[in-house]
Design a protein around this motif. Structure first.
Motif, PDB file in Angstrom:
ATOM      1  N   ALA A 139       0.821  -1.204   0.000  1.00  0.00           N
ATOM      2  CA  ALA A 139       0.000   0.000   0.000  1.00  0.00           C
ATOM      3  C   ALA A 139       0.865   1.269   0.000  1.00  0.00           C
ATOM      4  N   ALA A 140       2.070   1.180   0.534  1.00  0.00           N
ATOM      5  CA  ALA A 140       2.954   2.341   0.624  1.00  0.00           C
ATOM      6  C   ALA A 140       3.744   2.593  -0.663  1.00  0.00           C
ATOM      7  N   LEU A 141       3.772   1.639  -1.583  1.00  0.00           N
ATOM      8  CA  LEU A 141       4.552   1.802  -2.809  1.00  0.00           C
ATOM      9  C   LEU A 141       3.925   2.858  -3.713  1.00  0.00           C
ATOM     10  N   LYS A 142       4.750   3.803  -4.165  1.00  0.00           N
ATOM     11  CA  LYS A 142       4.291   4.858  -5.055  1.00  0.00           C
ATOM     12  C   LYS A 142       5.394   5.191  -6.042  1.00  0.00           C
ATOM     13  N   ALA A 143       4.991   5.651  -7.196  1.00  0.00           N
ATOM     14  CA  ALA A 143       5.968   6.184  -8.148  1.00  0.00           C
ATOM     15  C   ALA A 143       6.470   7.511  -7.595  1.00  0.00           C
ATOM     16  N   PRO A 144       7.737   7.861  -7.846  1.00  0.00           N
ATOM     17  CA  PRO A 144       8.241   9.135  -7.337  1.00  0.00           C
ATOM     18  C   PRO A 144       7.466  10.304  -7.949  1.00  0.00           C
ATOM     19  N   ASP A 145       7.139  11.278  -7.095  1.00  0.00           N
ATOM     20  CA  ASP A 145       6.458  12.472  -7.600  1.00  0.00           C
ATOM     21  C   ASP A 145       7.481  13.366  -8.304  1.00  0.00           C
ATOM     22  N   LEU A 146       7.012  14.505  -8.812  1.00  0.00           N
ATOM     23  CA  LEU A 146       7.894  15.398  -9.573  1.00  0.00           C
ATOM     24  C   LEU A 146       9.097  15.857  -8.759  1.00  0.00           C
ATOM     25  N   GLU A 147       8.896  16.161  -7.481  1.00  0.00           N
ATOM     26  CA  GLU A 147       9.985  16.657  -6.632  1.00  0.00           C
ATOM     27  C   GLU A 147      11.054  15.583  -6.408  1.00  0.00           C
ATOM     28  N   ILE A 148      10.638  14.382  -6.083  1.00  0.00           N
ATOM     29  CA  ILE A 148      11.593  13.291  -5.864  1.00  0.00           C
ATOM     30  C   ILE A 148      12.279  12.926  -7.174  1.00  0.00           C
ATOM     31  N   PHE A 149      11.515  12.911  -8.247  1.00  0.00           N
ATOM     32  CA  PHE A 149      12.065  12.607  -9.559  1.00  0.00           C
ATOM     33  C   PHE A 149      13.164  13.616  -9.920  1.00  0.00           C
ATOM     34  N   GLU A 150      12.906  14.893  -9.661  1.00  0.00           N
ATOM     35  CA  GLU A 150      13.899  15.930  -9.943  1.00  0.00           C
ATOM     36  C   GLU A 150      15.155  15.736  -9.092  1.00  0.00           C
ATOM     37  N   ALA A 151      14.992  15.329  -7.839  1.00  0.00           N
ATOM     38  CA  ALA A 151      16.148  15.062  -6.975  1.00  0.00           C
ATOM     39  C   ALA A 151      16.967  13.894  -7.529  1.00  0.00           C
ATOM     40  N   ILE A 152      16.293  12.858  -8.008  1.00  0.00           N
ATOM     41  CA  ILE A 152      16.992  11.712  -8.620  1.00  0.00           C
ATOM     42  C   ILE A 152      17.742  12.186  -9.863  1.00  0.00           C
ATOM     43  N   ALA A 153      17.105  13.036 -10.656  1.00  0.00           N
ATOM     44  CA  ALA A 153      17.730  13.547 -11.879  1.00  0.00           C
ATOM     45  C   ALA A 153      18.963  14.391 -11.567  1.00  0.00           C
ATOM     46  N   ASN A 154      18.861  15.261 -10.571  1.00  0.00           N
ATOM     47  CA  ASN A 154      20.011  16.094 -10.202  1.00  0.00           C
ATOM     48  C   ASN A 154      21.166  15.238  -9.692  1.00  0.00           C
ATOM     49  N   ASP A 155      20.854  14.198  -8.935  1.00  0.00           N
ATOM     50  CA  ASP A 155      21.889  13.282  -8.462  1.00  0.00           C
ATOM     51  C   ASP A 155      22.536  12.557  -9.633  1.00  0.00           C
TER      52      ASP A 155
END
Length: 138
Positions: free
Chosen positions: A9-25
């Motif tokens: 139930a807790a599994l979710k696709a990363p939202d825009l903010e988390i996705f952007e953090a992954i991209a910057n990393d």
């Protein structure tokens, strides 16, 4: 391995903010000499490309484009263009997540691949050059 209902139930696709953090990393892990090609690069994340971009790129569906480079690379800048908008890469979250779900790669690796290819194609790098850059980033 067993997954509990609460874990599922807790599994979710990363939202825009988390996705952007992954991209910057992912971008920060690319070789420095490659990143210098796009000094001041801005990474922007949206769920999908705009209708205008889809039409301009000849895309058939909203999922056809994973990313887009907009700007002028460092070797092509001139004094007159010094005040131009910064180089930008648009990453399209939903198409990238769709691609990721169908392939055996980490999300960070997929995002790094899109970044390298958007920058690389803009500068005319070959696929072999871009593969070498991706290997150096691992």
């Amino acid at each position: 391995m067993t997954i509990t209902h609460d874990q599922l139930a807790a599994l979710k696709a990363p939202d825009l903010e988390i996705f952007e953090a992954i991209a910057n990393d992912a971008y920060s892990r690319l070789p420095e000499d490659f990143r210098k090609l796009c000094a001041g690069l801005v990474i922007q994340v949206d769920d999908f490309p705009t209708e205008e971009v889809l039409k301009e790129m000849g895309a058939e569906t909203d999922f056809d484009l994973l990313g887009l480079f907009q700007g002028i690379g460092l070797p092509f800048r001139s004094e007159q263009l010094a005040a131009a908008m910064p180089n930008m890469i648009w990453l399209y979250r939903r198409p990238i997540l769709d691609y990721w779900a169908e392939h055996d790669e980490t999300l960070g690796a997929v995002i790094a691949h899109v970044l390298v290819h958007e920058i690389g194609h803009h500068f005319g790098l070959s696929d072999a050059d871009m593969e070498a850059i991706e290997r150096r980033a691992e």
